[in-house]
Design a protein around this motif. Structure first.
Motif, PDB file in Angstrom:
ATOM      1  N   GLU A 105       0.524  -1.303  -0.100  1.00 29.72           N
ATOM      2  CA  GLU A 105       0.024   0.358   0.265  1.00 29.72           C
ATOM      3  C   GLU A 105       0.995   1.167  -0.234  1.00 29.72           C
ATOM      4  O   GLU A 105       1.471   1.394   0.643  1.00 29.72           O
ATOM      5  CB  GLU A 105      -1.201   0.299   1.402  1.00 29.72           C
ATOM      6  CG  GLU A 105      -2.097  -0.756   1.562  1.00 29.72           C
ATOM      7  CD  GLU A 105      -3.077  -0.541   2.492  1.00 29.72           C
ATOM      8  OE1 GLU A 105      -2.921   0.272   3.601  1.00 29.72           O
ATOM      9  OE2 GLU A 105      -3.424  -1.939   3.222  1.00 29.72           O
ATOM     10  N   GLU A 106       0.453   2.329  -0.885  1.00 29.05           N
ATOM     11  CA  GLU A 106       1.633   3.189  -0.729  1.00 29.05           C
ATOM     12  C   GLU A 106       0.409   4.241   0.326  1.00 29.05           C
ATOM     13  O   GLU A 106      -0.531   4.598   0.498  1.00 29.05           O
ATOM     14  CB  GLU A 106       0.985   3.867  -2.117  1.00 29.05           C
ATOM     15  CG  GLU A 106       1.524   5.318  -2.532  1.00 29.05           C
ATOM     16  CD  GLU A 106       1.416   5.921  -3.675  1.00 29.05           C
ATOM     17  OE1 GLU A 106       2.614   6.037  -5.131  1.00 29.05           O
ATOM     18  OE2 GLU A 106       0.812   6.125  -4.281  1.00 29.05           O
ATOM     19  N   ALA A 107       2.370   4.871   1.396  1.00 29.15           N
ATOM     20  CA  ALA A 107       1.696   5.519   2.267  1.00 29.15           C
ATOM     21  C   ALA A 107       2.184   6.575   2.363  1.00 29.15           C
ATOM     22  O   ALA A 107       1.729   7.849   2.571  1.00 29.15           O
ATOM     23  CB  ALA A 107       2.984   4.922   3.541  1.00 29.15           C
ATOM     24  N   LEU A 108       3.217   7.468   1.444  1.00 32.35           N
ATOM     25  CA  LEU A 108       3.771   9.124   1.644  1.00 32.35           C
ATOM     26  C   LEU A 108       3.768   8.498   0.378  1.00 32.35           C
ATOM     27  O   LEU A 108       4.920   8.218  -0.419  1.00 32.35           O
ATOM     28  CB  LEU A 108       4.827   9.075   2.681  1.00 32.35           C
ATOM     29  CG  LEU A 108       4.544   8.730   3.707  1.00 32.35           C
ATOM     30  CD1 LEU A 108       6.299   8.910   4.645  1.00 32.35           C
ATOM     31  CD2 LEU A 108       3.616   9.357   4.222  1.00 32.35           C
ATOM     32  N   PRO A 109       2.922   9.154  -1.559  1.00 33.47           N
ATOM     33  CA  PRO A 109       2.656   9.177  -2.535  1.00 33.47           C
ATOM     34  C   PRO A 109       3.919  10.003  -2.714  1.00 33.47           C
ATOM     35  O   PRO A 109       4.841   9.142  -3.517  1.00 33.47           O
ATOM     36  CB  PRO A 109       1.482   9.291  -2.496  1.00 33.47           C
ATOM     37  CG  PRO A 109       0.563  10.132  -1.334  1.00 33.47           C
ATOM     38  CD  PRO A 109       1.446   9.274  -0.483  1.00 33.47           C
ATOM     39  N   ASP A 110       3.882  11.518  -1.991  1.00 33.85           N
ATOM     40  CA  ASP A 110       5.279  12.232  -2.148  1.00 33.85           C
ATOM     41  C   ASP A 110       5.864  12.638  -1.477  1.00 33.85           C
ATOM     42  O   ASP A 110       6.965  13.551  -1.970  1.00 33.85           O
ATOM     43  CB  ASP A 110       4.069  13.954  -2.316  1.00 33.85           C
ATOM     44  CG  ASP A 110       2.080  13.505  -2.358  1.00 33.85           C
ATOM     45  OD1 ASP A 110       3.096  13.395  -3.980  1.00 33.85           O
ATOM     46  OD2 ASP A 110       1.673  14.374  -2.305  1.00 33.85           O
TER      47      ASP A 110
END
Length: 190
Positions: A105-110
């Motif tokens: 799961e993407e938690a911190l995309p930026d």
């Protein structure tokens, strides 16, 4: 040297060079891209979590070019041309930890960072952070990982607060942003 031509094969070990806005601008051999003037490129970080909510920390092998012997997140890597983050995560989990992971799961995309190692080598990455659930035990590749430890999220947060210099700079930056998120991943896993 930067090569703006498409990679010849998906198996070629390269990184995807990116513009500051994240758009791709070419490729470069991974072995040559990390230097004192590392161009901005695409990467990822992954934290592996067990069903008991413990997070896997790894200690980078002493033979690693940057931050040797430093404790860090479970693993990091670079996606290749035509490879999704999920595919890159599966490939690196197997290569570095000898294990499979599920439900990334993407938690911190930026997340992005720039850091300079004591040797002067620069990391300069757009580096989304993912969480994945452990699927089996780790059997680390000694060329990548010299030690590992499963820790409670609160223990990891305390480590960042009390001795951030013992961790990779990306881990020290990511963990405060993951507070409250790390504990939830196993519950969301099917």
């Amino acid at each position: 040297m930067i090569d703006s031509r498409p990679a010849q094969t998906d198996a070629e070990d390269h990184v995807i060079l990116v513009e500051p806005d994240g758009s791709p601008r070419g490729f470069a051999p991974r072995a040559t891209v990390h230097s004192r003037e590392t161009p901005l490129h695409l990467a990822f970080s992954c934290y592996v979590i067990r069903e008991d909510a413990r997070v896997l920390l790894t200690r980078r092998a002493l033979t690693k070019r940057t931050w040797p012997g430093v404790w860090t997140n479970s693993f990091c890597g670079h996606p290749r041309r035509g490879e999704s983050f999920a595919e890159a995560i599966a490939r690196h989990a197997q290569h570095e930890l000898g294990m499979r992971v599920r439900t990334p799961e993407e938690a911190l995309p930026d997340f992005r960072y720039r850091a300079v190692d004591a040797s002067g080598i620069v990391e300069n990455e757009i580096c989304p952070v993912f969480l994945a659930v452990a699927d089996g035990e780790a059997a680390p590749n000694p060329a990548e990982v010299m030690d590992l430890r499963w820790v409670a999220p609160a223990e990891l947060a305390s480590l960042v607060e009390l001795s951030p210099w013992t961790l990779s700079p990306w881990t020290a930056s990511q963990v405060p942003q993951l507070r409250g998120i790390l504990e939830r991943v196993p519950a969301s896993a099917p």
